[in-house]
Design an enzyme around this catalytic site. Structure first.
Site, PDB file in Angstrom:
ATOM      1  CG  HIS A  44      77.497   7.064 -21.485  1.00  0.00           C
ATOM      2  ND1 HIS A  44      77.895   8.344 -21.795  1.00  0.00           N
ATOM      3  CD2 HIS A  44      76.249   6.920 -22.012  1.00  0.00           C
ATOM      4  CE1 HIS A  44      76.931   8.956 -22.467  1.00  0.00           C
ATOM      5  NE2 HIS A  44      75.922   8.112 -22.611  1.00  0.00           N
ATOM      6  CD  GLU A  55      77.830   6.038 -25.677  1.00  0.00           C
ATOM      7  OE1 GLU A  55      76.804   6.635 -25.380  1.00  0.00           O
ATOM      8  OE2 GLU A  55      78.839   6.013 -24.953  1.00  0.00           O
TER       9      GLU A  55
END
Length: 215
Positions: free
Chosen positions: A82, A153
């Site tokens: 992430h 992302e």
């Protein structure tokens, strides 16, 4: 590092009311402290993911959790790479790849995150960055693509209220599939699920998901 037990419970209860599309795999990523609790209250149609794990089974790594621990409480997914792990905690491509390899070897399914910063996008380096990040994952994944979801992302669109336009997201996803076709295989490029993450809301989710390369 958001939410508490009540909020997590409310989300699960909302999902239980559904109905959920049987063709969609639903996975909830929750903080480690709530993993066992959420695993105990979700129906069989919903899976649970840890938000991170370490690259070895056990040892003197205080504060970390292992894939074996995640499996032990019944969860089957983990989110790795992430952008916040990369930018705040300094996780580099090679470390993310080691984590992915160990998680897959221990039977977890992996949501592997990739994405560029605002500076990299403005410098025209979006493809260079996401291709580099994905290239690092290839040896870790090997032939295990069926157990991997890629999550694009863009860092500049996470929690900022800014969102890549649906077309911008589609362009990156399409480029990534073309790259995978040449560097992994055409089958991988066609079959791997590539999600978009970055200030997604109920208002823009439908438009984003309408594009062919956004899963």
């Amino acid at each position: 590092m958001n939410g508490d037990k009540k909020q997590v419970t409310d989300i699960v209860e909302t999902l239980k009311k559904g109905p959920l599309d049987p063709n969609v795999e639903v996975v909830i990523g929750v903080p480690a402290i709530y993993l066992a609790y959420v695993q105990s209250i979700v129906p069989g149609t919903i899976s649970v993911a840890a938000q991170n794990c370490w690259k070895v089974a056990k040892g003197a790594f205080t504060g970390e959790i292992s894939p074996a621990m995640i499996k032990d409480i019944g969860a089957n997914w983990v989110i790795l790479g992430h952008s916040e792990r990369r930018t705040i905690f300094g996780e580099k491509d090679d470390l993310v790849a080691e984590k992915v390899a160990h998680a897959l070897e221990n039977g977890l399914k992996v949501i592997a995150c990739i994405g560029e910063t605002l500076e990299e996008r403005e410098a025209g380096k979006t493809e260079e960055v996401v291709f580099r990040q994905t290239k690092a994952l290839l040896p870790a994944i090997g032939n295990n693509w069926a157990n991997v979801v890629l999550a694009y992302e863009p860092v500049w669109a996470i929690g900022t209220g800014k969102t890549a336009s649906p077309q911008q997201a589609q362009d990156v996803h399409a480029s990534l599939r073309n790259w995978l076709s040449s560097n992994a295989s055409p089958d991988v490029a066609a079959s791997v699920r590539i999600q978009y993450g970055g200030s997604v809301t109920a208002a823009n989710a439908k438009e984003l998901s309408a594009f062919p390369d956004i899963d």
